[in-house]
Design a protein around this motif. Structure first.
Motif, short mmCIF file in Angstrom:
data_model
loop_
_atom_site.label_atom_id
_atom_site.label_comp_id
_atom_site.label_asym_id
_atom_site.label_seq_id
_atom_site.Cartn_x
_atom_site.Cartn_y
_atom_site.Cartn_z
N TYR A 277 2.39 -35.87 -28.02
CA TYR A 277 1.01 -35.36 -28.64
C TYR A 277 2.05 -34.31 -29.55
CZ TYR A 277 -2.31 -38.95 -27.23
OH TYR A 277 -3.02 -39.80 -26.50
N GLY A 278 2.54 -33.49 -29.06
CA GLY A 278 3.01 -32.17 -29.14
C GLY A 278 4.67 -32.38 -30.35
N SER A 279 4.80 -33.33 -31.15
CA SER A 279 6.06 -33.73 -31.36
C SER A 279 5.82 -34.49 -32.72
CB SER A 279 7.30 -34.91 -30.58
OG SER A 279 8.29 -35.35 -31.07
N ALA B 220 8.78 -37.61 -32.16
CA ALA B 220 8.27 -38.87 -31.40
C ALA B 220 7.39 -39.65 -31.48
CB ALA B 220 8.30 -38.12 -29.75
N MET B 221 6.38 -39.37 -32.44
CA MET B 221 5.09 -40.60 -32.53
C MET B 221 5.16 -40.59 -33.87
SD MET B 221 1.11 -37.77 -32.10
CE MET B 221 2.30 -37.26 -33.07
N ASP B 222 6.69 -40.52 -34.40
CA ASP B 222 6.80 -41.01 -35.29
C ASP B 222 8.29 -42.79 -35.28
OD1 ASP B 222 5.39 -39.73 -37.62
OD2 ASP B 222 7.15 -38.50 -38.47
N ALA B 223 8.46 -41.91 -34.06
CA ALA B 223 9.34 -43.18 -33.92
C ALA B 223 8.83 -44.05 -32.76
CB ALA B 223 10.96 -42.37 -32.73
N ALA B 224 7.79 -43.85 -32.52
CA ALA B 224 6.91 -44.60 -31.61
C ALA B 224 6.03 -45.81 -32.07
CB ALA B 224 6.01 -44.28 -30.46
N LEU B 225 5.99 -44.92 -33.49
CA LEU B 225 4.94 -46.26 -34.40
C LEU B 225 6.23 -47.36 -34.66
CD1 LEU B 225 2.96 -46.92 -35.30
CD2 LEU B 225 3.20 -45.49 -37.55
N GLU B 226 7.30 -46.70 -34.96
CA GLU B 226 8.44 -47.55 -35.72
C GLU B 226 8.62 -48.78 -34.74
OE1 GLU B 226 9.53 -47.61 -38.59
OE2 GLU B 226 7.70 -46.78 -38.90
N TRP C 176 -8.51 -35.20 -30.50
CA TRP C 176 -8.15 -35.86 -31.74
C TRP C 176 -9.87 -35.18 -31.92
CZ3 TRP C 176 -5.23 -40.76 -29.92
CH2 TRP C 176 -4.27 -40.59 -30.28
N PHE C 177 -10.60 -34.85 -31.59
CA PHE C 177 -12.25 -34.60 -31.89
C PHE C 177 -12.29 -33.06 -31.53
CE2 PHE C 177 -11.20 -38.78 -30.32
CZ PHE C 177 -11.90 -39.24 -31.06
N ILE C 178 -11.92 -32.42 -30.76
CA ILE C 178 -12.03 -30.83 -30.58
C ILE C 178 -11.12 -29.89 -31.91
CG2 ILE C 178 -12.22 -28.71 -29.14
CD1 ILE C 178 -12.04 -30.52 -27.05
N PRO C 179 -11.98 -29.48 -32.23
CA PRO C 179 -11.63 -28.59 -34.40
C PRO C 179 -9.94 -27.50 -33.00
CG PRO C 179 -13.71 -28.48 -34.16
CD PRO C 179 -13.42 -28.95 -32.68
N ASN C 180 -9.00 -27.28 -33.99
CA ASN C 180 -8.28 -25.86 -33.26
C ASN C 180 -8.27 -26.56 -32.06
OD1 ASN C 180 -8.47 -24.81 -36.43
ND2 ASN C 180 -10.73 -24.35 -35.57
N PHE C 181 -7.70 -27.85 -31.56
CA PHE C 181 -7.52 -28.05 -29.96
C PHE C 181 -5.76 -27.33 -30.21
CE2 PHE C 181 -5.25 -29.83 -26.29
CZ PHE C 181 -6.45 -29.69 -26.01
N PRO C 182 -5.66 -26.30 -29.25
CA PRO C 182 -4.16 -25.61 -29.29
C PRO C 182 -3.35 -26.30 -27.85
CG PRO C 182 -6.00 -25.13 -27.10
CD PRO C 182 -6.51 -25.94 -27.74
N ALA C 183 -2.45 -26.32 -28.83
CA ALA C 183 -1.40 -27.32 -29.05
C ALA C 183 -0.52 -26.98 -27.80
CB ALA C 183 0.17 -27.35 -30.23
N GLU C 184 -0.17 -25.32 -27.38
CA GLU C 184 0.19 -25.54 -25.88
C GLU C 184 -0.63 -25.37 -24.61
OE1 GLU C 184 -2.40 -21.87 -26.22
OE2 GLU C 184 -1.76 -22.99 -28.26
N HIS C 185 -1.50 -26.21 -24.59
CA HIS C 185 -2.15 -27.22 -23.66
C HIS C 185 -2.53 -28.68 -24.34
CE1 HIS C 185 -3.47 -23.40 -22.36
NE2 HIS C 185 -4.14 -22.84 -23.27
N LEU C 186 -2.04 -29.50 -24.79
CA LEU C 186 -2.06 -31.14 -25.17
C LEU C 186 -1.49 -31.40 -23.50
CD1 LEU C 186 0.07 -31.19 -28.31
CD2 LEU C 186 -2.39 -32.20 -28.05
N ASP C 187 -0.93 -30.80 -22.68
CA ASP C 187 -0.96 -31.47 -21.61
C ASP C 187 -2.45 -30.95 -20.44
OD1 ASP C 187 1.28 -32.96 -21.24
OD2 ASP C 187 2.57 -31.44 -20.67
N TYR C 188 -3.15 -31.87 -20.54
CA TYR C 188 -4.84 -31.63 -20.81
C TYR C 188 -5.42 -32.98 -20.60
CZ TYR C 188 -6.40 -34.85 -24.23
OH TYR C 188 -6.31 -35.78 -25.38
N SER C 189 -6.28 -32.81 -19.74
CA SER C 189 -7.23 -33.34 -18.48
C SER C 189 -8.69 -33.18 -19.19
CB SER C 189 -6.90 -34.14 -17.13
OG SER C 189 -7.63 -34.87 -16.46
N CYS C 190 -9.25 -34.90 -19.74
CA CYS C 190 -10.13 -34.78 -19.85
C CYS C 190 -11.91 -35.43 -19.30
CB CYS C 190 -10.87 -35.28 -21.70
SG CYS C 190 -11.96 -35.30 -22.55
#
Length: 551
Positions: free
Chosen positions: A308-310, A313-319, A381-395
């Motif tokens: 999610y931080g790249s 990576a997401m564009d390549a995955a979509l292809e 995708w739902f929390i405004p201004n989600f900190p990019a440095e914390h994309l390794d998260y658990s919900c």
């Protein structure tokens, strides 16, 4: 010249598409019109499995874009009340959770309305016919139109997280669709092989006697001396010789009824709509509600940040997905843990023991859960201004079940193009607030377990403390609808003053009109409501086929 059909089905969501498909494929091949307000949307990119969570936001033309009225018990927030506007209805924009609920839900439905067609043994038979389950264990249906299963590859922290649930005292459950959902499972998806299933799949290879009319919102019914003979849509009239069935959902089937003069007398008179039948349309709105807590995690426990931080990576995955339905978009946000549980604290609470005796009895039935816990909600995708440095998260998300709030959907204009007013009265009932507190404490029990806590870096979104007050304050600020609206045209016996339809889906006081969607359910099912909606359509189809001797 107006067109004539045997049956007209209004709305192509799970109930409507299943009903139209099943009727049209019966051996006598009746003529069926399936009329849908939205468009077809055949682009396969709208079916990317891992992007299911964004469809309703990224494609506003597919979403009615509804909001609730300001919610008094949730800081006067207007809560998202999205509904699908596409062939497939809300299944075109939903999150793909494929759960049936509790066997006791369906047996209670049958008891309340006095019709064994709704008993679990009959619903289980229909379930197997609806689906093609792409896994050997647990055993599922093998020949249905709706393809369901698990992602090819699970995110690395799903299995360890299930182990933590077990260590923390939460039982595991190998099959949450067995009729007993109690315990923690891996979520069954309405997706397989990287691509999502929607109700439109029930219409693939439709027979010639099924006509599908999209981009055609229905404004009102055509009624002649107490008999419904057709529908009006965009200035055109379509006639039905046998039945009109509304399957437009718990928010829009009531709108069509009300604008046709079917509803509470005072409300209709307020907007100068002639009263045809005085019945409690729009009352009894129920839903499940949820909130989530989020923790930043060590990068050794999850690899989501690398994806999610790249953007590359997401564009390549979509292809890669476009090529063969594999890659990151068939892995990330495609799997989750999901579990339903009973609570000793809820069972012993004053709030439960203050409920009517029949409601207490139902909530305490062995397969009926008090709450749900869901893992891997893609919170960034739902929390405004989600900190990019914390994309390794658990919900971790908690859901309130058996909500006792009774909301309503009501007219706010005589113009059928104006949405109804939606007031679910979230958190207005003491029992709902008690369940909110106890499910959050259960979620926090997981988060504070040593096996989980050792990999936690920081708290992103959590209550201030585990006190009742702080937990409720957190719920008020963050609660959302689960988009599981039910009950606004309730089914019941002939002497039930709250009922709009009878035990055969027939609207009281009229002939040739039925409602078959989540608005009729007299029980709020212990499930995400996509699959119960499919089963509702299948049940109505079975009943009509028998009644009209179509086989």
């Amino acid at each position: 010249m107006a067109q004539m059909f045997d049956f007209i089905i209004v709305g192509s969501g799970p109930a409507g598409s299943t009903l139209a498909s099943t009727l049209s494929r019966s051996s006598k091949r009746p003529s069926v019109l399936l009329i849908e307000a939205g468009s077809k949307y055949t682009n396969p990119d709208l079916r990317v499995d891992g992007q299911r969570w964004m469809t309703f936001q990224k494609n506003p033309s597919m979403n009615w874009g509804y909001k609730t009225a300001p919610q008094e018990h949730a800081l006067n927030r207007e809560i998202d009340y999205s509904r699908g506007r596409a062939l497939g209805g809300s299944s075109a924009i939903n999150f793909g959770v494929y759960s049936v609920g509790a066997s006791d839900d369906y047996d209670e439905w049958a008891r309340v309305v006095g019709n064994n067609a709704f008993k679990w043994r009959n619903m289980q038979r229909r379930l197997k016919a609806l689906e093609t389950f792409h896994f050997d264990v647990p055993e599922g249906g093998k020949s249905g139109h709706i393809h369901v299963g698990y992602p090819r590859e699970w995110e690395k922290d799903i299995t360890p997280l299930l182990d933590i649930f077990e260590q923390a005292g939460f039982p595991l459950n190998k099959d949450h669709n067995s009729g007993n959902p109690i315990g923690m499972s891996v979520m069954i998806n309405s997706a397989y092989g990287g691509i999502r299933s929607t109700a439109a799949d029930a219409l693939i290879s439709a027979p010639e006697n099924l006509i599908i009319q999209t981009d055609s919102p229905v404004q009102r019914l055509v009624i002649d001396d107490g008999k419904v003979i057709g529908v009006e849509s965009n200035g055109k009239t379509y006639f039905a010789s046998k039945e009109v069935v509304l399957s437009a959902g718990a928010l829009d089937s009531p709108k069509i009824l009300l604008h046709s003069g079917i509803g509470p007398r005072d409300q209709l008179q307020k907007y100068n709509i002639p009263v045809i039948v005085d019945v409690p349309v729009g009352q009894g709105l129920r839903d499940h509600y949820f909130t989530s807590i989020v923790y930043s995690r060590k990068d050794t426990s999850t690899d989501r940040k690398a994806f999610y931080g790249s953007q590359a990576a997401m564009d390549a995955a979509l292809e890669e997905w476009k090529k063969d339905r594999t890659g990151g978009w068939s892995k990330y946000a495609c799997g989750a843990g999901i579990g339903w549980f009973k609570s000793e604290e809820v069972a012993a609470s004053d709030e439960l023991n203050s409920l009517p005796a029949q409601e207490q009895r139902y909530i305490q039935l062995p397969t009926v859960p008090h709450f749900e816990i869901f893992t891997h909600f893609p919170a960034h995708w739902f929390i405004p201004n989600f900190p990019a440095e914390h994309l390794d998260y658990s919900c971790l998300s908690g859901f309130i079940y058996n909500s006792q709030a009774r909301g309503e959907v009501t007219l706010q204009s005589s113009d059928p193009s104006v949405p109804l007013k939606f007031d679910p009265k979230i958190l207005s009932h003491p029992f709902d607030r008690r369940v909110a507190i106890e499910v959050m404490r259960s979620v926090l029990k997981i988060a504070e377990h040593p096996s989980f806590a050792k990999d936690t870096v920081a708290s992103i979104a959590v209550p201030k403390s585990a006190s009742d007050e702080d937990i409720l304050d957190y719920w008020k600020a963050t609660v959302n609808s689960s988009w599981h609206m039910t009950g606004t045209a309730k089914m019941g016996t002939k002497d039930d003053p709250e009922a709009v339809v009878d035990e055969k889906f027939r609207v009281k006081g009229l002939t040739n009109l039925r409602v078959a969607d989540m608005s009729v359910l007299p029980v709020l099912p212990s499930a995400h409501t996509q699959l119960p909606a499919y089963l509702t359509g299948a049940t109505c189809a079975e009943l009509l086929i028998k009644e009209y001797e179509l086989e």
